[in-house]
Motif scaffolding. Structure first.
Motif, PDB file in Angstrom:
ATOM      1  N   UNK A 106      -5.242   2.200   2.835  1.00 36.61           N
ATOM      2  CA  UNK A 106      -6.477   2.885   2.437  1.00 36.61           C
ATOM      3  C   UNK A 106      -6.793   2.365   1.259  1.00 36.61           C
ATOM      4  N   UNK A 107      -8.330   2.492   1.059  1.00 35.42           N
ATOM      5  CA  UNK A 107      -8.725   2.456  -0.450  1.00 35.42           C
ATOM      6  C   UNK A 107      -8.307   3.448  -1.499  1.00 35.42           C
ATOM      7  N   UNK A 108      -8.031   3.281  -2.615  1.00 36.27           N
ATOM      8  CA  UNK A 108      -7.510   4.167  -3.579  1.00 36.27           C
ATOM      9  C   UNK A 108      -8.502   5.483  -3.633  1.00 36.27           C
ATOM     10  N   UNK A 109     -10.028   5.096  -3.567  1.00 38.44           N
ATOM     11  CA  UNK A 109     -10.732   6.160  -3.689  1.00 38.44           C
ATOM     12  C   UNK A 109     -10.771   7.034  -2.466  1.00 38.44           C
ATOM     13  N   UNK A 110     -10.660   6.342  -1.149  1.00 35.39           N
ATOM     14  CA  UNK A 110     -10.602   6.993  -0.101  1.00 35.39           C
ATOM     15  C   UNK A 110      -9.111   7.936  -0.277  1.00 35.39           C
ATOM     16  N   UNK A 111      -8.317   7.403  -0.987  1.00 29.47           N
ATOM     17  CA  UNK A 111      -7.085   8.292  -0.998  1.00 29.47           C
ATOM     18  C   UNK A 111      -7.314   9.565  -1.592  1.00 29.47           C
ATOM     19  N   UNK A 112      -7.786   9.564  -2.763  1.00 26.98           N
ATOM     20  CA  UNK A 112      -8.405  10.340  -3.753  1.00 26.98           C
ATOM     21  C   UNK A 112      -9.179  11.316  -3.225  1.00 26.98           C
ATOM     22  N   UNK A 160       0.799  -1.225   0.085  1.00 22.35           N
ATOM     23  CA  UNK A 160      -0.069  -0.007   0.015  1.00 22.35           C
ATOM     24  C   UNK A 160       0.916   1.350   0.122  1.00 22.35           C
ATOM     25  N   UNK A 161       1.953   1.262   0.760  1.00 24.89           N
ATOM     26  CA  UNK A 161       2.740   2.416   0.882  1.00 24.89           C
ATOM     27  C   UNK A 161       3.414   2.650  -0.584  1.00 24.89           C
ATOM     28  N   UNK A 162       4.126   1.754  -1.001  1.00 24.59           N
ATOM     29  CA  UNK A 162       4.846   1.774  -2.113  1.00 24.59           C
ATOM     30  C   UNK A 162       3.874   2.298  -3.213  1.00 24.59           C
ATOM     31  N   UNK A 163       2.735   1.679  -3.476  1.00 22.91           N
ATOM     32  CA  UNK A 163       1.794   2.180  -4.281  1.00 22.91           C
ATOM     33  C   UNK A 163       1.257   3.451  -4.339  1.00 22.91           C
ATOM     34  N   UNK A 164       1.231   3.885  -2.844  1.00 23.69           N
ATOM     35  CA  UNK A 164       0.619   5.336  -2.713  1.00 23.69           C
ATOM     36  C   UNK A 164       1.816   6.267  -2.967  1.00 23.69           C
ATOM     37  N   UNK A 165       2.866   6.157  -2.138  1.00 23.63           N
ATOM     38  CA  UNK A 165       3.970   7.097  -2.422  1.00 23.63           C
ATOM     39  C   UNK A 165       4.993   6.989  -3.604  1.00 23.63           C
ATOM     40  N   UNK A 166       5.030   5.850  -4.274  1.00 22.49           N
ATOM     41  CA  UNK A 166       6.256   5.747  -5.373  1.00 22.49           C
ATOM     42  C   UNK A 166       5.397   5.071  -6.792  1.00 22.49           C
ATOM     43  N   UNK A 167       4.267   4.710  -6.466  1.00 22.09           N
ATOM     44  CA  UNK A 167       4.055   3.874  -7.899  1.00 22.09           C
ATOM     45  C   UNK A 167       3.050   4.646  -8.801  1.00 22.09           C
ATOM     46  N   UNK A 168       2.074   3.931  -9.283  1.00 21.57           N
ATOM     47  CA  UNK A 168       1.321   4.432 -10.577  1.00 21.57           C
ATOM     48  C   UNK A 168       0.355   5.719  -9.818  1.00 21.57           C
ATOM     49  N   UNK A 169       0.009   5.330  -8.607  1.00 18.16           N
ATOM     50  CA  UNK A 169      -1.225   6.120  -8.082  1.00 18.16           C
ATOM     51  C   UNK A 169      -0.616   7.670  -8.072  1.00 18.16           C
ATOM     52  N   UNK A 170       0.668   7.997  -7.503  1.00 16.99           N
ATOM     53  CA  UNK A 170       1.006   9.184  -7.657  1.00 16.99           C
ATOM     54  C   UNK A 170       1.191  10.036  -8.533  1.00 16.99           C
ATOM     55  N   UNK A 210     -18.566   6.169   3.071  1.00 14.93           N
ATOM     56  CA  UNK A 210     -17.384   6.373   3.190  1.00 14.93           C
ATOM     57  C   UNK A 210     -16.414   5.386   4.388  1.00 14.93           C
ATOM     58  N   UNK A 211     -17.316   4.909   5.151  1.00 17.58           N
ATOM     59  CA  UNK A 211     -16.987   4.048   6.237  1.00 17.58           C
ATOM     60  C   UNK A 211     -16.536   2.488   5.496  1.00 17.58           C
ATOM     61  N   UNK A 212     -17.261   2.417   4.439  1.00 15.24           N
ATOM     62  CA  UNK A 212     -17.171   1.119   3.563  1.00 15.24           C
ATOM     63  C   UNK A 212     -15.648   1.103   2.936  1.00 15.24           C
ATOM     64  N   UNK A 213     -15.173   2.427   2.523  1.00 13.84           N
ATOM     65  CA  UNK A 213     -14.014   2.487   2.206  1.00 13.84           C
ATOM     66  C   UNK A 213     -12.692   2.481   3.407  1.00 13.84           C
ATOM     67  N   UNK A 214     -13.134   3.348   4.371  1.00  8.76           N
ATOM     68  CA  UNK A 214     -12.278   3.411   5.419  1.00  8.76           C
ATOM     69  C   UNK A 214     -12.093   2.501   6.292  1.00  8.76           C
ATOM     70  N   UNK A 215     -13.008   1.489   6.289  1.00  9.38           N
ATOM     71  CA  UNK A 215     -12.934   0.273   7.177  1.00  9.38           C
ATOM     72  C   UNK A 215     -11.926  -0.491   6.776  1.00  9.38           C
ATOM     73  N   UNK A 216     -11.244  -0.795   5.571  1.00 11.26           N
ATOM     74  CA  UNK A 216     -10.050  -1.196   5.115  1.00 11.26           C
ATOM     75  C   UNK A 216      -8.906  -1.089   5.938  1.00 11.26           C
ATOM     76  N   UNK A 217      -8.851   0.422   6.536  1.00 17.65           N
ATOM     77  CA  UNK A 217      -7.724   0.683   7.274  1.00 17.65           C
ATOM     78  C   UNK A 217      -7.908   0.222   8.851  1.00 17.65           C
ATOM     79  N   UNK A 218      -8.930  -0.241   9.150  1.00 19.90           N
ATOM     80  CA  UNK A 218      -9.147  -0.407  10.630  1.00 19.90           C
ATOM     81  C   UNK A 218      -9.393  -1.976  10.757  1.00 19.90           C
TER      82      UNK A 218
END
Length: 315
Positions: free
Chosen positions: A180-186, A82-92, A159-167
């Motif tokens: 986190x869910x990608x949509x939640x990150x957006x 998750x961290x690598x995709x969020x900070x270094x991968x395609x998502x950024x 929103x909780x449906x997305x954020x619950x992945x984190x919990x």
């Protein structure tokens, strides 16, 4: 000091671009993309810096005084992905392209209208003479915004449906912050960016604000038996303070400890739990097991399905 840091950053970025990237672009006949590549490199290097700083600060602390032994390596690897995709991968890259285009269009509309949006520095001119004070104010305002975004994540069903992945993470580490869910990150990026634009955070200070809040979030998720004491717990969010937020709620309990950097928001709005020396297990057993133990793709797909069901009133 801030100007010196900016100069150092741009000097290093320029050296890397001229040494590594520009020769490749020239050899491939892609020099027309040089300006875009330079801007993207700035974006990517900042991602590398975030990961490096957080790892160097948090990993030794976790090794020093862990709450629990690391027993679920697979789950931790998923969080690292998750961290690598969020900070270094395609998502950024996608985010960078989208926000660069949006920012250019917004700037054009504002310029054409002749309207100059007010900022904190125009409302409080003293901030122009005291850049460190201005930086602190920007951090406080954005932290306040993050508190309410976090509360809304727990308030609205979709929103909780997305954020619950984190919990669902039962093996919390500093990597869990990016689970986190990608949509939640957006949504989070739009929320944070809109507040930063609204209050007029200068481009040179924005990366520092992001790094401070990112480090605070990572540390608060760390597998670290650390409390800041009776006074400190009320000044800064500690790993103990935030771990209570990730513990399973007992019947009748309300959500608590939403703060990212400053617990004062929880205290002001009645969501603070300052019980000391409590480091309970984490995770949410009422959620589907796949959200806890599934891989990245499975968690993302299930999050979307659960969000759709929530919007349709089926869950």
């Amino acid at each position: 000091m801030i100007a010196a840091l900016e100069d150092l950053w741009f000097a290093g970025q320029g050296w890397l671009f001229e040494t590594l990237v520009q020769p490749v672009l020239y050899a491939l006949g892609l020099m027309e993309w040089a300006e875009d590549a330079f801007e993207w490199m700035d974006f990517a290097l900042f991602g590398v810096l975030q990961v490096a700083v957080i790892y160097l600060v948090c990993r030794p602390l976790e090794a020093w005084k862990p709450v629990e032994p690391r027993t679920d390596a697979r789950s931790i690897r998923t969080d690292i992905l998750y961290t690598l995709l969020t900070r270094l991968g395609l998502l950024p890259l996608v985010a960078f392209i989208a926000f660069a285009s949006m920012e250019a269009r917004l700037a054009g509309l504002v310029a054409d209208s002749g309207w100059v949006p007010p900022t904190l520095e125009t409302l409080f001119p003293v901030l122009r003479q005291w850049p460190l004070l201005a930086l602190a104010v920007y951090i406080v305002v954005l932290d306040f915004g993050e508190y309410w975004r976090h509360r809304f994540q727990h308030t609205f069903g979709w929103w909780w449906a997305l954020h619950s992945i984190h919990h669902t993470q039962r093996q919390m580490t500093f990597w869990t912050d990016d689970r986190n869910h990608i949509l939640d990150d957006v949504i989070g990026a739009v929320w944070f960016g809109a507040i930063a634009l609204l209050i007029g955070v200068p481009p040179g200070q924005f990366p520092i604000v992001v790094l401070v809040l990112r480090l605070a979030e990572a540390l608060s998720h760390a597998n670290l038996r650390l409390s800041f004491g009776r006074v400190g717990e009320r000044l800064l969010v500690s790993p103990r303070f935030h771990r209570l937020h990730h513990s399973e709620l007992a019947p009748g309990e309300e959500g608590r400890n939403y703060g990212v950097l400053l617990p004062v928001w929880d205290w002001m709005f009645g969501t603070a739990d300052f019980r000391r020396d409590r480091f309970p297990p984490t995770g949410e057993s009422s959620l589907p097991e796949a959200l806890a133990t599934g891989g990245w793709w499975r968690q993302q797909a299930l999050g979307l399905r659960r969000m759709g069901a929530a919007l349709l009133g089926r869950g």
